[in-house]
Design a protein around this motif. Sequence first.
Motif, PDB file in Angstrom:
ATOM      1  N   ARG A  43       0.827  -1.213   0.000  1.00  0.00           N
ATOM      2  CA  ARG A  43       0.000   0.000   0.000  1.00  0.00           C
ATOM      3  C   ARG A  43       0.858   1.259   0.000  1.00  0.00           C
ATOM      4  O   ARG A  43       0.540   2.241  -0.675  1.00  0.00           O
ATOM      5  CB  ARG A  43      -0.937   0.009   1.206  1.00  0.00           C
ATOM      6  N   ALA A  44       1.950   1.243   0.746  1.00  0.00           N
ATOM      7  CA  ALA A  44       2.843   2.406   0.783  1.00  0.00           C
ATOM      8  C   ALA A  44       3.476   2.644  -0.590  1.00  0.00           C
ATOM      9  O   ALA A  44       3.595   3.786  -1.032  1.00  0.00           O
ATOM     10  CB  ALA A  44       3.922   2.204   1.839  1.00  0.00           C
ATOM     11  N   LYS A  45       3.855   1.579  -1.270  1.00  0.00           N
ATOM     12  CA  LYS A  45       4.446   1.722  -2.601  1.00  0.00           C
ATOM     13  C   LYS A  45       3.411   2.264  -3.591  1.00  0.00           C
ATOM     14  O   LYS A  45       3.718   3.133  -4.407  1.00  0.00           O
ATOM     15  CB  LYS A  45       4.983   0.387  -3.085  1.00  0.00           C
ATOM     16  N   GLU A  46       2.176   1.761  -3.531  1.00  0.00           N
ATOM     17  CA  GLU A  46       1.122   2.261  -4.410  1.00  0.00           C
ATOM     18  C   GLU A  46       0.844   3.737  -4.156  1.00  0.00           C
ATOM     19  O   GLU A  46       0.606   4.507  -5.091  1.00  0.00           O
ATOM     20  CB  GLU A  46      -0.160   1.448  -4.210  1.00  0.00           C
ATOM     21  N   HIS A  47       0.867   4.157  -2.887  1.00  0.00           N
ATOM     22  CA  HIS A  47       0.641   5.560  -2.536  1.00  0.00           C
ATOM     23  C   HIS A  47       1.756   6.433  -3.099  1.00  0.00           C
ATOM     24  O   HIS A  47       1.493   7.511  -3.645  1.00  0.00           O
ATOM     25  CB  HIS A  47       0.534   5.715  -1.017  1.00  0.00           C
ATOM     26  N   GLN A  48       3.005   5.988  -2.990  1.00  0.00           N
ATOM     27  CA  GLN A  48       4.130   6.746  -3.543  1.00  0.00           C
ATOM     28  C   GLN A  48       4.003   6.886  -5.058  1.00  0.00           C
ATOM     29  O   GLN A  48       4.262   7.957  -5.614  1.00  0.00           O
ATOM     30  CB  GLN A  48       5.454   6.077  -3.186  1.00  0.00           C
ATOM     31  N   ASP A  49       3.616   5.805  -5.732  1.00  0.00           N
ATOM     32  CA  ASP A  49       3.429   5.867  -7.185  1.00  0.00           C
ATOM     33  C   ASP A  49       2.304   6.829  -7.553  1.00  0.00           C
ATOM     34  O   ASP A  49       2.405   7.587  -8.524  1.00  0.00           O
ATOM     35  CB  ASP A  49       3.134   4.477  -7.755  1.00  0.00           C
ATOM     36  N   MET A  50       1.216   6.805  -6.779  1.00  0.00           N
ATOM     37  CA  MET A  50       0.080   7.683  -7.032  1.00  0.00           C
ATOM     38  C   MET A  50       0.504   9.144  -6.892  1.00  0.00           C
ATOM     39  O   MET A  50       0.182   9.978  -7.748  1.00  0.00           O
ATOM     40  CB  MET A  50      -1.053   7.372  -6.051  1.00  0.00           C
ATOM     41  N   ILE A  51       1.253   9.456  -5.852  1.00  0.00           N
ATOM     42  CA  ILE A  51       1.689  10.829  -5.618  1.00  0.00           C
ATOM     43  C   ILE A  51       2.656  11.276  -6.707  1.00  0.00           C
ATOM     44  O   ILE A  51       2.617  12.411  -7.165  1.00  0.00           O
ATOM     45  CB  ILE A  51       2.334  10.946  -4.222  1.00  0.00           C
ATOM     46  N   LYS A  52       3.509  10.377  -7.138  1.00  0.00           N
ATOM     47  CA  LYS A  52       4.497  10.716  -8.155  1.00  0.00           C
ATOM     48  C   LYS A  52       3.833  11.009  -9.501  1.00  0.00           C
ATOM     49  O   LYS A  52       4.322  11.813 -10.278  1.00  0.00           O
ATOM     50  CB  LYS A  52       5.500   9.565  -8.304  1.00  0.00           C
ATOM     51  N   GLU A  75       8.590  19.861  -9.529  1.00  0.00           N
ATOM     52  CA  GLU A  75       9.392  18.815  -8.879  1.00  0.00           C
ATOM     53  C   GLU A  75       9.526  19.063  -7.381  1.00  0.00           C
ATOM     54  O   GLU A  75      10.017  18.219  -6.656  1.00  0.00           O
ATOM     55  CB  GLU A  75      10.786  18.743  -9.530  1.00  0.00           C
ATOM     56  N   ALA A  76       9.109  20.222  -6.929  1.00  0.00           N
ATOM     57  CA  ALA A  76       9.163  20.549  -5.505  1.00  0.00           C
ATOM     58  C   ALA A  76       8.192  19.653  -4.736  1.00  0.00           C
ATOM     59  O   ALA A  76       7.292  19.045  -5.322  1.00  0.00           O
ATOM     60  CB  ALA A  76       8.801  22.016  -5.298  1.00  0.00           C
ATOM     61  N   PRO A  77       8.348  19.592  -3.429  1.00  0.00           N
ATOM     62  CA  PRO A  77       7.430  18.742  -2.654  1.00  0.00           C
ATOM     63  C   PRO A  77       6.003  19.273  -2.566  1.00  0.00           C
ATOM     64  O   PRO A  77       5.135  18.595  -2.070  1.00  0.00           O
ATOM     65  CB  PRO A  77       8.070  18.674  -1.269  1.00  0.00           C
ATOM     66  N   GLU A  78       5.751  20.483  -3.053  1.00  0.00           N
ATOM     67  CA  GLU A  78       4.400  21.037  -3.012  1.00  0.00           C
ATOM     68  C   GLU A  78       3.795  21.078  -4.416  1.00  0.00           C
ATOM     69  O   GLU A  78       4.503  21.193  -5.399  1.00  0.00           O
ATOM     70  CB  GLU A  78       4.395  22.477  -2.461  1.00  0.00           C
ATOM     71  N   ILE A  79       2.468  21.003  -4.439  1.00  0.00           N
ATOM     72  CA  ILE A  79       1.729  21.221  -5.684  1.00  0.00           C
ATOM     73  C   ILE A  79       0.695  22.306  -5.408  1.00  0.00           C
ATOM     74  O   ILE A  79       0.344  22.555  -4.257  1.00  0.00           O
ATOM     75  CB  ILE A  79       1.039  19.935  -6.194  1.00  0.00           C
ATOM     76  N   GLU A  80       0.226  22.949  -6.456  1.00  0.00           N
ATOM     77  CA  GLU A  80      -0.771  23.998  -6.290  1.00  0.00           C
ATOM     78  C   GLU A  80      -2.139  23.427  -6.640  1.00  0.00           C
ATOM     79  O   GLU A  80      -2.310  22.805  -7.684  1.00  0.00           O
ATOM     80  CB  GLU A  80      -0.442  25.183  -7.198  1.00  0.00           C
ATOM     81  N   VAL A  81      -3.101  23.633  -5.740  1.00  0.00           N
ATOM     82  CA  VAL A  81      -4.443  23.070  -5.894  1.00  0.00           C
ATOM     83  C   VAL A  81      -5.468  24.192  -5.799  1.00  0.00           C
ATOM     84  O   VAL A  81      -5.401  25.036  -4.904  1.00  0.00           O
ATOM     85  CB  VAL A  81      -4.715  22.008  -4.796  1.00  0.00           C
ATOM     86  N   LYS A  90      -1.161  25.794  -1.740  1.00  0.00           N
ATOM     87  CA  LYS A  90      -0.079  24.845  -1.945  1.00  0.00           C
ATOM     88  C   LYS A  90      -0.292  23.685  -0.986  1.00  0.00           C
ATOM     89  O   LYS A  90      -0.591  23.890   0.194  1.00  0.00           O
ATOM     90  CB  LYS A  90       1.275  25.493  -1.689  1.00  0.00           C
ATOM     91  N   VAL A  91      -0.156  22.482  -1.513  1.00  0.00           N
ATOM     92  CA  VAL A  91      -0.348  21.266  -0.718  1.00  0.00           C
ATOM     93  C   VAL A  91       0.909  20.421  -0.841  1.00  0.00           C
ATOM     94  O   VAL A  91       1.434  20.241  -1.943  1.00  0.00           O
ATOM     95  CB  VAL A  91      -1.577  20.471  -1.229  1.00  0.00           C
ATOM     96  N   VAL A  92       1.370  19.900   0.279  1.00  0.00           N
ATOM     97  CA  VAL A  92       2.517  18.996   0.266  1.00  0.00           C
ATOM     98  C   VAL A  92       2.067  17.675  -0.338  1.00  0.00           C
ATOM     99  O   VAL A  92       0.996  17.155   0.004  1.00  0.00           O
ATOM    100  CB  VAL A  92       3.060  18.785   1.700  1.00  0.00           C
ATOM    101  N   ARG A  93       2.876  17.128  -1.243  1.00  0.00           N
ATOM    102  CA  ARG A  93       2.503  15.904  -1.949  1.00  0.00           C
ATOM    103  C   ARG A  93       2.167  14.751  -0.999  1.00  0.00           C
ATOM    104  O   ARG A  93       1.274  13.964  -1.270  1.00  0.00           O
ATOM    105  CB  ARG A  93       3.629  15.461  -2.870  1.00  0.00           C
ATOM    106  N   GLY A  94       2.859  14.653   0.088  1.00  0.00           N
ATOM    107  CA  GLY A  94       2.636  13.552   1.033  1.00  0.00           C
ATOM    108  C   GLY A  94       1.280  13.593   1.710  1.00  0.00           C
ATOM    109  O   GLY A  94       0.826  12.597   2.265  1.00  0.00           O
ATOM    110  N   MET A  95       0.617  14.751   1.675  1.00  0.00           N
ATOM    111  CA  MET A  95      -0.686  14.887   2.314  1.00  0.00           C
ATOM    112  C   MET A  95      -1.840  14.571   1.377  1.00  0.00           C
ATOM    113  O   MET A  95      -2.997  14.751   1.737  1.00  0.00           O
ATOM    114  CB  MET A  95      -0.854  16.310   2.873  1.00  0.00           C
ATOM    115  N   ILE A  96      -1.536  14.080   0.192  1.00  0.00           N
ATOM    116  CA  ILE A  96      -2.598  13.686  -0.746  1.00  0.00           C
ATOM    117  C   ILE A  96      -2.994  12.261  -0.411  1.00  0.00           C
ATOM    118  O   ILE A  96      -2.162  11.360  -0.379  1.00  0.00           O
ATOM    119  CB  ILE A  96      -2.111  13.779  -2.200  1.00  0.00           C
TER     120      ILE A  96
END
Length: 109
Positions: A43-52, A75-81, A90-96
């Motif tokens: 599940r952790a690997k699938e989540h990383q792939d989804m975020i990437k 490529e930064a750790p944040e994306i704009e939503v 701005k949202v940190v990718r890990g919080m998706i």
Amino acid sequence: MITPAFAQGAGMSGGTDILVQVVPFILIFVIMYFLILRPQQRRAKEHQDMIKNVRRGDTVVTTGGIVGRVTKVTEAPEIEVEIAPNVNVKVVRGMISEVRAKGEPVKAA
């Protein structure tokens, strides 16, 4: 009171007693690995792939429950939503927590 033959006989079976006591613990750890650890790693690997693979135009849900459309990916750790018309955060990718494709309907609860 104890005869020497009796004392010597008890010492010989001690090696197999330890093996019999350790085998159930080894089986428990093997079962835990296959039932708990491996699925969690998958599940952790699938989540990383989804975020990437988040791209512009995707609808995302954050761990805080905010739903928005991705407007800028870098490529930064944040994306704009965009969470409302002309409101970008701005949202940190890990919080998706979930990525919905364009036009995908909301899952029924």
